[in-house]
Enzyme design. Sequence first.
Site, mmCIF file in Angstrom:
data_model
loop_
_atom_site.group_PDB
_atom_site.id
_atom_site.type_symbol
_atom_site.label_atom_id
_atom_site.label_comp_id
_atom_site.label_asym_id
_atom_site.label_seq_id
_atom_site.Cartn_x
_atom_site.Cartn_y
_atom_site.Cartn_z
ATOM 1 N N LYS A 8 0.858 -1.256 0.076
ATOM 2 C CA LYS A 8 0.146 -0.115 0.149
ATOM 3 C C LYS A 8 0.940 1.251 0.080
ATOM 4 O O LYS A 8 1.809 1.441 0.882
ATOM 5 C CB LYS A 8 -0.931 0.089 1.066
ATOM 6 C CG LYS A 8 -1.660 -1.177 1.271
ATOM 7 C CD LYS A 8 -2.759 -1.133 2.351
ATOM 8 C CE LYS A 8 -3.746 -0.056 2.587
ATOM 9 N NZ LYS A 8 -4.594 -0.006 3.754
ATOM 10 N N VAL A 9 0.694 2.229 -1.139
ATOM 11 C CA VAL A 9 1.322 3.358 -1.055
ATOM 12 C C VAL A 9 0.436 4.620 -1.188
ATOM 13 O O VAL A 9 -0.542 4.670 -1.783
ATOM 14 C CB VAL A 9 2.213 3.384 -2.430
ATOM 15 C CG1 VAL A 9 3.035 4.538 -2.693
ATOM 16 C CG2 VAL A 9 3.251 2.235 -2.618
#
Length: 220
Positions: free
Chosen positions: A85-86
Site C-alpha cells: 500500500k502506497v
Amino acid sequence: MELYLDTSDVVAVTALSRIFPLAGVTTNPSIIAAGKKPLEVVLPQLHEAMGGQGRLFAQVMATTAEGMVNDARKLRSIIADIVVKVPVTAEGLAAIKMLKAEGIPTLGTAVYGAAQGLLSALAGAEYVAPYVNRIDAQGGSGIQTVTDLHQLLKMHAPQAKVLAASFKTPRQALDCLLAGCESITLPLDVAQQMISYPAVDAAVAKFEQDWLGAFGRTSI
C-alpha cells in the site's frame, strides 16, 4: 467481487475466515500499531490465519519514493506475494511507477478524490482505495467518489480495481458495491453487523419452538 477484512486481529481473522468468503486481509500503520505486534510477527500470523490463502496488504512508512520502494522490498521479504500500500502523494505516485517496473503489486491508498485515484492506477497500481467515510466526514460524497473512480478506471485503466475502504456502516459498503466497486475491505465491527440481525435469531428460535411443540425434539 473481492471481500477483505481491515484488521490485524489474528483471532478475529481466524474466526471470520471460517464464515466469510474472504479474499484476504488489509492493514495500515494505525491498525498494526493498535495491535502492538511488529510486521514481521503479525503478517505471517495473518497469513496462517487464512490457511495460507488470500492476499495480504501492508503499507509503506517512508515519505520519499526511494524510501517507499525500500519499504516495499522489506515487506516482500516478510510475505513474498504481499500487496504494498502506497499513499497517493506526489512521491507515492513516483514510487508506484518504480514498483510497477520491479513487478511489485501496489495499492494506491489515502485516496480522497477520483482524479487522484485514477493517477495511481495510471502509474501502475493494481488497486485503488478511496476512503468512503472519511470523504463524507470532510463534506464530500464517498459513494459519488467511488462511482466516479469506478467509471474512470473502466475507461482509462481497466487493469486496476477500486478497493473501497473506511466504512462505518454496512449500508456504505453495499452502496459501493451497487456503484460497481469490485472489492471492499471491512473493519471488524462492520463485518459483524453484516451477519448480526436480531430478527433472524428470533425467526430461528420460533422455528425451533414450533418443531419442538409438534415433534418433541429440535432435530430432523
